[in-house]
Design an enzyme around this catalytic site. Sequence first.
Site, PDB file in Angstrom:
ATOM      1  CB  SER A 186      -0.953   0.015   1.196  1.00  0.00           C
ATOM      2  OG  SER A 186      -0.246   0.204   2.408  1.00  0.00           O
ATOM      3  N   PRO A 220      -0.578  -2.098   8.743  1.00  0.00           N
ATOM      4  CG  PRO A 220       0.724  -3.544   7.425  1.00  0.00           C
ATOM      5  CD  PRO A 220      -0.655  -2.921   7.515  1.00  0.00           C
ATOM      6  N   GLY A 221       1.351  -0.130   8.417  1.00  0.00           N
ATOM      7  CA  GLY A 221       2.224   1.035   8.324  1.00  0.00           C
ATOM      8  C   GLY A 221       2.721   1.401   6.941  1.00  0.00           C
ATOM      9  N   GLY A 222       2.063   0.900   5.888  1.00  0.00           N
ATOM     10  CA  GLY A 222       2.515   1.210   4.523  1.00  0.00           C
ATOM     11  C   GLY A 222       2.528   2.695   4.221  1.00  0.00           C
ATOM     12  CG  ASP A 238      -5.021   0.429  12.627  1.00  0.00           C
ATOM     13  OD1 ASP A 238      -5.532  -0.510  13.257  1.00  0.00           O
ATOM     14  OD2 ASP A 238      -5.148   0.573  11.405  1.00  0.00           O
ATOM     15  CG  ASP A 274      -5.524   2.727   2.298  1.00  0.00           C
ATOM     16  OD1 ASP A 274      -6.588   2.767   1.644  1.00  0.00           O
ATOM     17  OD2 ASP A 274      -4.650   1.860   2.118  1.00  0.00           O
ATOM     18  CE  LYS A 303      -9.754   1.234   1.239  1.00  0.00           C
ATOM     19  NZ  LYS A 303      -8.450   0.938   0.643  1.00  0.00           N
TER      20      LYS A 303
END
Length: 358
Positions: A186, A220-222, A238, A274, A303
């Site tokens: 991402s 997870p941090g993209g 998060d 996101d 989305k």
Amino acid sequence: MNQTPFVFFCRPGFESDCAAEVQSFASACDLAGYANTTPNSGYVRFFLFDEVSEQAFFEELDIHELIFVRQWFWAKAELIDLPVEDRITPILEVCSEVAMAKRVLVEHLDSDEGREMSKFCKKFSTPVTIALEKQGLIHDDSEFQLHLLFLATDHCLVGFSPEERASELKGGILRLKLPKDAPSRSTLKLEEAINTLMSGKQRRAVLRLGNTAVDLGAAPGGWSYQLVQQGLQVTAIDNGTMDKKLMQTEHVIHLQENALAWMPEKPVNILVCDMVEKPSLVAKLMAKWLVAGKTEHAIFNLKLPMKKRFQEVNECIGLICDELEEAAIDYFWQAKHLYHDREEITVYFRRKIKKPPQ
């Protein structure tokens, strides 16, 4: 009727959304036309009814105002059954009747069939460019780009676009390489968004050492990774787990909070989001941040549903615009269905800061 259409590239599967957007754009220009689509082809043909309308449409089209369109051009000829021993001569004959171009883009579609043309297009690009240069059809002073869209090795659409209002990239695709230490793919979405939606001036002003950012739905941090690469201090919101290597950079503070409710005490330079939530919910949240002055810049994904995606996009962006206008806040926005997006679009909003009178 002139059977050389306007051609619009899009992500395969989004032809109907692309067609709806182009039809809406034409209607806004008081121009009548119709779209021709093939499911999963990765492009749309759009026809107008007379040459005056075609010229007017050409002068109005701007890639920056279109969301589902990656690239576009005005086709001037469709060459079928090109001779294998000499494809270049028929192309030169067409080009000599069109206009000089600053560059030539030898393109293929992003569909399964289109990607099979990739090697051919790369191989063909150099000899056709040399031939065009020898004929004086490539010139640095030109304002146009020449497009050669190969649907097969013997089937080519030839056309042109204004370089200022179309993409300089083949197929409108920005190719990026995934860093080995990135927490997820991402990160490429945010990298593409930064380079596509923000101007160079805005990138320099916002993405610099010492500035602050918030990443909603970060794990997870993209996206946090991408901001850290730009030198920002990131607050990641998060309930999920963040990438260990990313946290070791000490440029990220992770708060296990509800991303839909949390807000900072002090404004940050940029907000990114996101989250897998209903697009209308994300739109309302972004409007809340912007109206409250908690950020000047926001990049976020919406989305999309399986049907009426163009309609959903209009409603969500309209919601944000209405909120900002009601609060008497000037703003700029741009949105794009990026190459690294899937069932989503990426949106950029910027609050315009009014300068005090001199």
